[in-house]
Design a protein around this motif. Structure first.
Motif, PDB file in Angstrom:
ATOM      1  N   TRP A 104     -37.022  98.502 129.986  1.00 58.94           N
ATOM      2  CA  TRP A 104     -37.407  98.283 128.597  1.00 58.94           C
ATOM      3  C   TRP A 104     -38.870  97.863 128.584  1.00 58.94           C
ATOM      4  O   TRP A 104     -39.267  96.953 129.319  1.00 58.94           O
ATOM      5  CB  TRP A 104     -36.571  97.190 127.942  1.00 58.94           C
ATOM      6  CG  TRP A 104     -36.959  96.940 126.510  1.00 58.94           C
ATOM      7  CD1 TRP A 104     -36.650  97.725 125.436  1.00 58.94           C
ATOM      8  CD2 TRP A 104     -37.753  95.865 126.000  1.00 58.94           C
ATOM      9  NE1 TRP A 104     -37.192  97.193 124.287  1.00 58.94           N
ATOM     10  CE2 TRP A 104     -37.875  96.064 124.595  1.00 58.94           C
ATOM     11  CE3 TRP A 104     -38.373  94.757 126.579  1.00 58.94           C
ATOM     12  CZ2 TRP A 104     -38.580  95.185 123.781  1.00 58.94           C
ATOM     13  CZ3 TRP A 104     -39.089  93.889 125.774  1.00 58.94           C
ATOM     14  CH2 TRP A 104     -39.181  94.095 124.389  1.00 58.94           C
ATOM     15  N   ARG A 108     -41.899  97.867 122.159  1.00 57.76           N
ATOM     16  CA  ARG A 108     -41.048  98.771 121.403  1.00 57.76           C
ATOM     17  C   ARG A 108     -40.362  97.983 120.282  1.00 57.76           C
ATOM     18  O   ARG A 108     -40.003  96.818 120.452  1.00 57.76           O
ATOM     19  CB  ARG A 108     -40.033  99.432 122.324  1.00 57.76           C
ATOM     20  CG  ARG A 108     -40.686 100.226 123.448  1.00 57.76           C
ATOM     21  CD  ARG A 108     -39.741 101.170 124.115  1.00 57.76           C
ATOM     22  NE  ARG A 108     -39.257 102.191 123.181  1.00 57.76           N
ATOM     23  CZ  ARG A 108     -38.627 103.293 123.568  1.00 57.76           C
ATOM     24  NH1 ARG A 108     -38.404 103.519 124.843  1.00 57.76           N
ATOM     25  NH2 ARG A 108     -38.204 104.174 122.684  1.00 57.76           N
ATOM     26  N   ILE A 109     -40.126  98.638 119.159  1.00 56.98           N
ATOM     27  CA  ILE A 109     -39.671  97.899 117.981  1.00 56.98           C
ATOM     28  C   ILE A 109     -38.290  98.325 117.496  1.00 56.98           C
ATOM     29  O   ILE A 109     -37.739  97.698 116.590  1.00 56.98           O
ATOM     30  CB  ILE A 109     -40.677  98.044 116.827  1.00 56.98           C
ATOM     31  CG1 ILE A 109     -40.849  99.521 116.428  1.00 56.98           C
ATOM     32  CG2 ILE A 109     -42.020  97.427 117.204  1.00 56.98           C
ATOM     33  CD1 ILE A 109     -41.698  99.725 115.190  1.00 56.98           C
ATOM     34  N   GLU A 110     -37.727  99.401 118.053  1.00 59.13           N
ATOM     35  CA  GLU A 110     -36.422  99.824 117.571  1.00 59.13           C
ATOM     36  C   GLU A 110     -35.324  98.908 118.121  1.00 59.13           C
ATOM     37  O   GLU A 110     -35.483  98.294 119.172  1.00 59.13           O
ATOM     38  CB  GLU A 110     -36.137 101.275 117.960  1.00 59.13           C
ATOM     39  CG  GLU A 110     -35.885 101.499 119.443  1.00 59.13           C
ATOM     40  CD  GLU A 110     -37.138 101.814 120.210  1.00 59.13           C
ATOM     41  OE1 GLU A 110     -37.233 102.901 120.795  1.00 59.13           O
ATOM     42  OE2 GLU A 110     -38.030 100.938 120.242  1.00 59.13           O
ATOM     43  N   PRO A 111     -34.193  98.779 117.410  1.00 53.96           N
ATOM     44  CA  PRO A 111     -33.081  97.978 117.921  1.00 53.96           C
ATOM     45  C   PRO A 111     -32.533  98.580 119.205  1.00 53.96           C
ATOM     46  O   PRO A 111     -32.603  99.791 119.423  1.00 53.96           O
ATOM     47  CB  PRO A 111     -32.051  98.013 116.787  1.00 53.96           C
ATOM     48  CG  PRO A 111     -32.416  99.209 115.974  1.00 53.96           C
ATOM     49  CD  PRO A 111     -33.891  99.369 116.091  1.00 53.96           C
ATOM     50  N   VAL A 112     -31.983  97.715 120.045  1.00 50.36           N
ATOM     51  CA  VAL A 112     -31.532  98.102 121.380  1.00 50.36           C
ATOM     52  C   VAL A 112     -30.130  97.558 121.608  1.00 50.36           C
ATOM     53  O   VAL A 112     -29.809  96.444 121.178  1.00 50.36           O
ATOM     54  CB  VAL A 112     -32.488  97.542 122.458  1.00 50.36           C
ATOM     55  CG1 VAL A 112     -31.940  97.783 123.859  1.00 50.36           C
ATOM     56  CG2 VAL A 112     -33.877  98.158 122.317  1.00 50.36           C
ATOM     57  N   SER A 136     -41.181  90.732 120.044  1.00 56.53           N
ATOM     58  CA  SER A 136     -40.792  91.980 119.392  1.00 56.53           C
ATOM     59  C   SER A 136     -39.823  91.669 118.258  1.00 56.53           C
ATOM     60  O   SER A 136     -38.963  90.799 118.366  1.00 56.53           O
ATOM     61  CB  SER A 136     -40.116  92.911 120.400  1.00 56.53           C
ATOM     62  OG  SER A 136     -39.533  94.018 119.747  1.00 56.53           O
ATOM     63  N   GLY A 138     -37.759  93.968 117.005  1.00 55.00           N
ATOM     64  CA  GLY A 138     -36.585  94.820 117.107  1.00 55.00           C
ATOM     65  C   GLY A 138     -35.388  94.026 117.613  1.00 55.00           C
ATOM     66  O   GLY A 138     -35.489  93.274 118.584  1.00 55.00           O
ATOM     67  N   LEU A 198     -27.670 100.329 115.248  1.00 56.04           N
ATOM     68  CA  LEU A 198     -28.676 101.106 115.958  1.00 56.04           C
ATOM     69  C   LEU A 198     -29.189 102.275 115.123  1.00 56.04           C
ATOM     70  O   LEU A 198     -28.514 102.747 114.206  1.00 56.04           O
ATOM     71  CB  LEU A 198     -28.105 101.646 117.267  1.00 56.04           C
ATOM     72  CG  LEU A 198     -27.605 100.631 118.290  1.00 56.04           C
ATOM     73  CD1 LEU A 198     -27.160 101.344 119.553  1.00 56.04           C
ATOM     74  CD2 LEU A 198     -28.676  99.583 118.605  1.00 56.04           C
ATOM     75  N   LEU A 199     -30.361 102.749 115.482  1.00 54.02           N
ATOM     76  CA  LEU A 199     -30.901 103.989 114.945  1.00 54.02           C
ATOM     77  C   LEU A 199     -30.461 105.136 115.850  1.00 54.02           C
ATOM     78  O   LEU A 199     -30.078 104.918 117.003  1.00 54.02           O
ATOM     79  CB  LEU A 199     -32.426 103.920 114.889  1.00 54.02           C
ATOM     80  CG  LEU A 199     -33.023 102.774 114.058  1.00 54.02           C
ATOM     81  CD1 LEU A 199     -34.536 102.737 114.221  1.00 54.02           C
ATOM     82  CD2 LEU A 199     -32.632 102.910 112.600  1.00 54.02           C
ATOM     83  N   SER A 202     -32.224 104.895 119.085  1.00 56.54           N
ATOM     84  CA  SER A 202     -32.231 103.606 119.777  1.00 56.54           C
ATOM     85  C   SER A 202     -31.715 103.752 121.204  1.00 56.54           C
ATOM     86  O   SER A 202     -30.696 104.411 121.429  1.00 56.54           O
ATOM     87  CB  SER A 202     -31.357 102.597 119.036  1.00 56.54           C
ATOM     88  OG  SER A 202     -31.912 102.218 117.808  1.00 56.54           O
ATOM     89  N   THR A 229     -30.221 109.126 124.953  1.00 54.99           N
ATOM     90  CA  THR A 229     -30.596 107.748 124.624  1.00 54.99           C
ATOM     91  C   THR A 229     -29.888 106.732 125.512  1.00 54.99           C
ATOM     92  O   THR A 229     -30.158 105.540 125.409  1.00 54.99           O
ATOM     93  CB  THR A 229     -30.263 107.427 123.155  1.00 54.99           C
ATOM     94  OG1 THR A 229     -28.838 107.431 122.968  1.00 54.99           O
ATOM     95  CG2 THR A 229     -30.896 108.436 122.212  1.00 54.99           C
TER      96      THR A 229
END
Length: 236
Positions: A104, A108-112, A136, A138, A198-199, A202, A229
Motif C-alpha cells: 500500500w 492513495r485516497i480510495e477506501p481499502v 490519508s 481514505g 468500497l469503490l 478499491s 483489484t
C-alpha cells in the motif's frame, strides 16, 4: 538498488500471543521499505550451516529500525529460535525489502479492505500504521480472522477506535461471550458487509495461509469484485 544481506541486531522482543512475537532489529544502511513488503532472514550456525526464512514487516519505514512478526511453528527449524531463543543484542542477517505487488502506497485516497488470517495480519498492520502516519483520508476496513481473542495480534493497534479504521474480528473456534456472530470461517456474508463501503477500483489485500487466501479470493470474486483489484500474499 541491489538487494543485499545486511547485519541486523535484535533490540526488542514483544509478545503478541502465546507463540507470536514482534522482533525489532536495527539494520545499518537499511534503505527503507513500503508497507506490505517482507524480508529474508538468514541464520548461520557455528558449523557454517545456514537457514533462510521469509518474514513480513510489521511497521512502516523508520530509519534503521526493522520490525518483523514471527509466529513460532511447532517443530520449525527457524521460527522457534527467533521467537524465543535469539538473545537481545544478537545479530542475524536480513535481505530486503522484497515484494512490490502486495504493498500500500501512502498518499492513495480510495477506501481499502484488508483481510487477514492469523499471522497474515502482520503486513496488514504495517499498512494500518502507515495509513495513520500519512494522514490519508481514505477509510481502511480490516476483516481479521483468528481462532480466538487470545490468538489475536496487535490488539492495541487494531482496537484503539481510530476514526478512519473499521475493524471486525471473525473468530473461527472460540468467540468472546458478547460476540453475536457464532465461531466459524469467513463467509460471503462477512465479506459482503466488509466490501459495502468500497469503490469498484478499491484495492483488497488478503494475507494468510494458502487455503484461507484462496477461499477468500473465491468469495470476493463471487461477490463481483474485479480480480485485478485483489492482491494476495500467502504462506504455508
Amino acid at each position: 538498488m541491489a538487494v543485499v544481506w545486511r547485519r541486523a541486531r535484535l533490540v526488542e522482543r514483544v509478545p503478541q500471543n502465546a507463540t507470536a512475537r514482534t522482533l525489532v532489529f536495527t539494520v545499518p544502511g537499511w534503505p527503507g521499505h513500503l508497507p506490505g513488503q517482507h524480508v529474508d532472514v538468514r541464520l548461520t550456525a557455528d558449523d557454517g550451516y545456514q537457514a533462510v526464512r521469509s518474514y513480513s514487516l510489521a511497521a512502516p519505514a523508520d530509519g534503521n529500525r526493522v520490525e518483523l512478526g514471527v509466529q513460532a511453528v511447532l517443530d520449525g527449524e527457524v521460527s522457534p529460535y527467533l521467537a524465543d531463543a535469539l538473545p537481545v543484542g544478537a545479530e542475524v542477517e536480513v535481505r530486503g525489502p522484497l515484494g512490490n505487488w502486495f504493498v500500500w502506497r501512502p498518499g492513495r485516497i480510495e477506501p481499502v479492505l484488508l483481510v487477514g488470517g492469523g499471522s497474515g495480519v502482520v503486513p496488514l498492520t504495517a499498512m494500518v500504521r502507515a495509513h495513520r502516519q500519512s494522514l490519508s483520508r481514505g477509510a481502511f476496513h480490516l476483516l481479521y480472522s483468528v481462532r480466538s481473542a487470545e490468538d489475536a495480534w496487535y490488539h492495541e493497534d487494531l482496537t484503539d477506535g481510530h476514526p478512519d479504521l473499521d475493524v471486525r474480528l471473525v473468530y473461527t473456534r472460540k468467540a468472546p461471550p458478547d460476540t453475536a456472530r457464532a465461531p466459524g470461517r469467513v463467509t460471503a456474508d462477512d465479506l459482503a458487509e466488509a466490501t459495502a463501503g468500497l469503490l469498484p477500483a478499491s484495492p483488497v489485500y488478503v494475507c494468510g495461509p494458502t487455503g484461507f487466501v484462496e477461499a477468500v479470493g473465491d468469495l470476493l470474486t463471487g461477490l463481483g469484485r474485479d480480480p485485478a483489484t485483489i492482491r494476495t500474499e500467502r504462506f504455508g
